[in-house]
Design a protein around this motif. Structure first.
Motif, PDB file in Angstrom:
ATOM      1  N   THR A 252      -5.857   4.908  -7.423  1.00  8.62           N
ATOM      2  CA  THR A 252      -6.830   5.995  -7.262  1.00  8.62           C
ATOM      3  C   THR A 252      -6.098   7.338  -7.389  1.00  8.62           C
ATOM      4  O   THR A 252      -4.969   7.487  -6.902  1.00  8.62           O
ATOM      5  CB  THR A 252      -7.555   5.929  -5.913  1.00  8.62           C
ATOM      6  OG1 THR A 252      -6.599   5.948  -4.845  1.00  8.62           O
ATOM      7  CG2 THR A 252      -8.395   4.662  -5.815  1.00  8.62           C
TER       8      THR A 252
ATOM      9  N   LEU B 220      -9.250  -7.620   0.797  1.00  8.39           N
ATOM     10  CA  LEU B 220     -10.160  -6.720   0.066  1.00  8.39           C
ATOM     11  C   LEU B 220     -10.974  -7.491  -0.970  1.00  8.39           C
ATOM     12  O   LEU B 220     -11.535  -6.911  -1.889  1.00  8.39           O
ATOM     13  CB  LEU B 220      -9.348  -5.640  -0.661  1.00  8.39           C
ATOM     14  CG  LEU B 220      -8.476  -4.727   0.216  1.00  8.39           C
ATOM     15  CD1 LEU B 220      -7.727  -3.735  -0.663  1.00  8.39           C
ATOM     16  CD2 LEU B 220      -9.311  -4.001   1.253  1.00  8.39           C
TER      17      LEU B 220
ATOM     18  N   ASP C  55       0.214   4.195   0.716  1.00  8.15           N
ATOM     19  CA  ASP C  55      -0.087   5.067   1.851  1.00  8.15           C
ATOM     20  C   ASP C  55       0.665   4.563   3.067  1.00  8.15           C
ATOM     21  O   ASP C  55       0.596   3.376   3.391  1.00  8.15           O
ATOM     22  CB  ASP C  55      -1.593   5.098   2.108  1.00  8.15           C
ATOM     23  CG  ASP C  55      -1.984   6.199   3.083  1.00  8.15           C
ATOM     24  OD1 ASP C  55      -1.087   6.796   3.697  1.00  8.15           O
ATOM     25  OD2 ASP C  55      -3.197   6.450   3.219  1.00  8.15           O
TER      26      ASP C  55
ATOM     27  N   THR D 282     -15.758   7.408  -4.095  1.00  7.48           N
ATOM     28  CA  THR D 282     -15.386   8.182  -2.913  1.00  7.48           C
ATOM     29  C   THR D 282     -14.507   7.311  -2.037  1.00  7.48           C
ATOM     30  O   THR D 282     -14.880   6.182  -1.693  1.00  7.48           O
ATOM     31  CB  THR D 282     -16.629   8.637  -2.130  1.00  7.48           C
ATOM     32  OG1 THR D 282     -17.475   9.386  -3.000  1.00  7.48           O
ATOM     33  CG2 THR D 282     -16.244   9.485  -0.934  1.00  7.48           C
ATOM     34  N   ASP D 283     -13.304   7.848  -1.710  1.00  2.00           N
ATOM     35  CA  ASP D 283     -12.392   7.028  -0.894  1.00  2.00           C
ATOM     36  C   ASP D 283     -12.770   7.104   0.570  1.00  2.00           C
ATOM     37  O   ASP D 283     -13.777   7.716   0.951  1.00  2.00           O
ATOM     38  CB  ASP D 283     -10.950   7.478  -1.137  1.00  2.00           C
ATOM     39  CG  ASP D 283     -10.707   8.912  -0.679  1.00  2.00           C
ATOM     40  OD1 ASP D 283     -11.638   9.520  -0.110  1.00  2.00           O
ATOM     41  OD2 ASP D 283      -9.606   9.445  -0.912  1.00  2.00           O
ATOM     42  N   GLU D 284     -11.918   6.488   1.403  1.00  2.00           N
ATOM     43  CA  GLU D 284     -12.203   6.416   2.831  1.00  2.00           C
ATOM     44  C   GLU D 284     -12.175   7.795   3.487  1.00  2.00           C
ATOM     45  O   GLU D 284     -12.814   8.010   4.510  1.00  2.00           O
ATOM     46  CB  GLU D 284     -11.185   5.493   3.501  1.00  2.00           C
ATOM     47  CG  GLU D 284     -11.285   4.043   3.034  1.00  2.00           C
ATOM     48  CD  GLU D 284     -10.209   3.176   3.670  1.00  2.00           C
ATOM     49  OE1 GLU D 284      -9.355   3.753   4.383  1.00  2.00           O
ATOM     50  OE2 GLU D 284     -10.233   1.955   3.446  1.00  2.00           O
ATOM     51  N   ALA D 285     -11.426   8.740   2.884  1.00  2.00           N
ATOM     52  CA  ALA D 285     -11.370  10.105   3.444  1.00  2.00           C
ATOM     53  C   ALA D 285     -12.521  10.991   2.971  1.00  2.00           C
ATOM     54  O   ALA D 285     -12.604  12.157   3.334  1.00  2.00           O
ATOM     55  CB  ALA D 285     -10.038  10.750   3.076  1.00  2.00           C
ATOM     56  N   GLY D 286     -13.405  10.433   2.164  1.00  2.00           N
ATOM     57  CA  GLY D 286     -14.547  11.199   1.678  1.00  2.00           C
ATOM     58  C   GLY D 286     -14.261  12.040   0.457  1.00  2.00           C
ATOM     59  O   GLY D 286     -15.076  12.900   0.098  1.00  2.00           O
TER      60      GLY D 286
ATOM     61  N   ASP E 278       0.867  -1.188   0.000  1.00  2.00           N
ATOM     62  CA  ASP E 278       0.000   0.000   0.000  1.00  2.00           C
ATOM     63  C   ASP E 278       0.896   1.227   0.000  1.00  2.00           C
ATOM     64  O   ASP E 278       1.793   1.351   0.854  1.00  2.00           O
ATOM     65  CB  ASP E 278      -0.920  -0.004   1.217  1.00  2.00           C
ATOM     66  CG  ASP E 278      -2.018   1.044   1.109  1.00  2.00           C
ATOM     67  OD1 ASP E 278      -1.828   2.049   0.396  1.00  2.00           O
ATOM     68  OD2 ASP E 278      -3.084   0.856   1.739  1.00  2.00           O
TER      69      ASP E 278
ATOM     70  N   GLN F   6     -14.548  -6.412  -1.871  1.00  2.00           N
ATOM     71  CA  GLN F   6     -14.843  -5.144  -2.538  1.00  2.00           C
ATOM     72  C   GLN F   6     -15.083  -5.397  -4.031  1.00  2.00           C
ATOM     73  O   GLN F   6     -14.347  -6.162  -4.665  1.00  2.00           O
ATOM     74  CB  GLN F   6     -13.702  -4.159  -2.331  1.00  2.00           C
ATOM     75  CG  GLN F   6     -13.541  -3.773  -0.860  1.00  2.00           C
ATOM     76  CD  GLN F   6     -12.552  -2.651  -0.649  1.00  2.00           C
ATOM     77  OE1 GLN F   6     -12.036  -2.096  -1.600  1.00  2.00           O
ATOM     78  NE2 GLN F   6     -12.283  -2.341   0.633  1.00  2.00           N
TER      79      GLN F   6
ATOM     80  N   SER G 150     -10.725   5.962 -10.033  1.00  2.00           N
ATOM     81  CA  SER G 150     -10.218   4.652  -9.607  1.00  2.00           C
ATOM     82  C   SER G 150     -10.108   3.733 -10.811  1.00  2.00           C
ATOM     83  O   SER G 150     -11.046   3.613 -11.604  1.00  2.00           O
ATOM     84  CB  SER G 150     -11.145   4.036  -8.551  1.00  2.00           C
ATOM     85  OG  SER G 150     -10.730   2.718  -8.232  1.00  2.00           O
TER      86      SER G 150
END
Length: 480
Positions: free
Chosen positions: A148, A101, A92, A121-125, A90, A104, A130
């Protein structure tokens, strides 16, 4: 008109710019989003091949460096999973490896060898582009890769192009405004000079003809035509006024001589012809007064005088005082009353002539023992009311016509008194109308525009002079 032309040019330019720049902006925004989507898809496919090769050769420790290097260069976020959907790397730093995953949707499709490119929309909104690609060799699936890319970077580029388009539009509008202002001034210059010339001509003298050297050809021709028409009109008016003045002056001398000759015949005529002689002398006198009236009208029409503030009460008091001794021999009373009229607008000397003419007319028709009432009213209004025989509705409508006299009139008026009065009142910006008086008689109603009081002047209260009742005699002023 310059402002309206400028606004019309700017509105047209704004409409054209909106029709061009808004579609261009939308096309650019869609193109930028499409280019970003294709770039993400291409990079995802490339990274999927690299990571699949590393997974195949068992170099799992190289995966974090590959995805981290790409993420650092582009600002994207990369996640790599094995064929069971477990996260192997990852980009990040806060990302967790070893989690699954597989549930998903995009990862599940990629593990089934089906790529996915979408907006999500990612986890941070945040809204992101993608692209999820399978890491495969032929039909062998060794993992999946999700790339992404934040849409805010695409939005920033779109906003910059919108700003650039807006700035270009403002610059174009400024240039159009400058050109339009110069063009509008050029177009309207003949109209402005034509307006000034029209005002001068209305005042009776054209000192500065309109400019016929600039502007569109149609307006130059209009200015030339107006100048020719104005010159012709001025010539005709001057000729008319000169004729009236000169004719009046030239007629005075022979009329005076004719009157003297007629009077000199009296000792040599048979007594039975004296009546006809008196009538002839009376007609000559009336003709002389008519010539005087024509001369007065010619002078009035030739004069271009601006109204000035005049004290109505002072003028009325002065004229009543002058007419008091003249009314004594006709046994007619003058009664002045009403609230003070204050200051009104009138051309110099007009108000005195108006009151004199109206009083002369009233005395001509007032029987002995009657009263002429002069009544003031608020708003610059003055009434001259007699108790004579009055006028019919038809006669009141024609009373201001030149040389007109009532068919049942027995006095020797010229028919120019009331036309002179109307000309003076209208030149002062007022109105005069005739109305039947209560009972019998005529009510001449004058309305003039009130003028401002002098600085520091206190408006008068109550009557400034009392009711006057006097006796007068027959006058020789111009008749109704």
């Amino acid at each position: 008109m310059t402002r309206r032309l400028l606004l019309s040019y700017l509105a047209l330019a704004l409409l054209v710019l909106a029709a061009l720049e808004i579609p261009l902006g939308y096309v650019y925004a869609r193109g930028e989003t499409s280019r970003a989507s294709r770039a993400v898809e291409r990079d995802a496919a490339m990274l999927a091949e690299v990571t699949e090769e590393n997974i195949e050769k068992g170099r799992l420790d190289a995966l974090p460096d590959v995805v981290g290097d790409y993420a650092g260069r582009t600002g994207g976020h990369v996640v790599v999973t094995d064929k069971q959907g477990m996260v192997l790397a990852d980009s990040d730093s806060d990302g967790r490896t070893g989690i699954s995953l597989a549930t998903q949707p995009d990862i599940a499709r990629a593990l089934n060898n089906q790529p996915t490119v979408t907006t999500m929309t990612d986890e941070a909104g945040r809204d992101v582009l993608s692209a999820t690609m399978p890491g495969s060799s032929g039909t062998t699936i060794r993992g999946a890769l999700r790339l992404t890319y934040p849409l805010d970077q695409v939005s920033n580029r779109v906003h910059r192009i919108w700003g650039a388009l807006a700035l270009a539009g403002v610059c174009i509008l400024a240039a159009v405004a400058l050109v339009a202002f110069s063009l509008a001034r050029w177009i309207t210059r003949p109209l402005r000079t034509l307006e000034a010339a029209t005002t001068q001509l209305a005042d009776g003298h054209l000192a500065q003809p309109p400019d016929a050297t600039t502007g569109p050809p149609e307006l130059r021709r209009l200015a030339t035509s107006f100048t020719h028409t104005a010159a012709r009109l001025q010539h005709l008016l001057k000729a008319q006024q000169a004729f009236a003045s000169e004719a009046s002056h030239q007629l005075k001398t022979p009329l005076t001589a004719l009157r003297l000759r007629l009077e000199n015949f009296e000792p040599y005529l048979d007594p039975r012809a004296h009546g006809s002689l008196e009538e002839a002398v009376g007609e000559v006198e009336r003709l002389g007064r008519m010539v005087q009236g024509l001369l007065a009208l010619a002078r009035l029409e030739n004069a271009a005088t601006n109204p000035e503030p005049v004290d109505l009460d002072a003028v009325l008091a002065d004229r009543v005082a002058m007419w008091e001794p003249l009314a004594a021999e006709q046994s007619v009373a003058l009664d002045t009353g009403g609230p003070p009229g204050g200051r009104v607008w009138a051309i110099p000397g007009a108000l005195e002539q108006v009151i004199d003419n109206l009083l002369a007319n009233a005395l001509r028709v007032s029987p002995p023992g009657t009263t002429i009432a002069l009544r003031r009213a608020p708003g610059g209004e003055l009434h001259v009311i007699d108790q004579g025989p009055g006028m019919s509705d038809t006669d009141r409508e024609r009373a201001f016509d030149r040389f007109w006299r009532s068919s049942d009139s027995h006095h020797d008026g010229t028919g120019l008194g009331l036309p002179i009065v109307r000309h003076l009142v209208e030149a002062s910006g007022g109105t005069i109308t005739l109305h039947p008086a209560p009972g019998t008689g005529l009510d001449a109603r004058i309305r003039l525009r009130p003028a401002p009081a002098r600085p520091g002047e206190v408006p008068p209260r109550g009557e400034d002079f009392g009711s006057r009742r006097t006796r007068g005699r027959r006058t020789q002023a111009a008749g109704r």
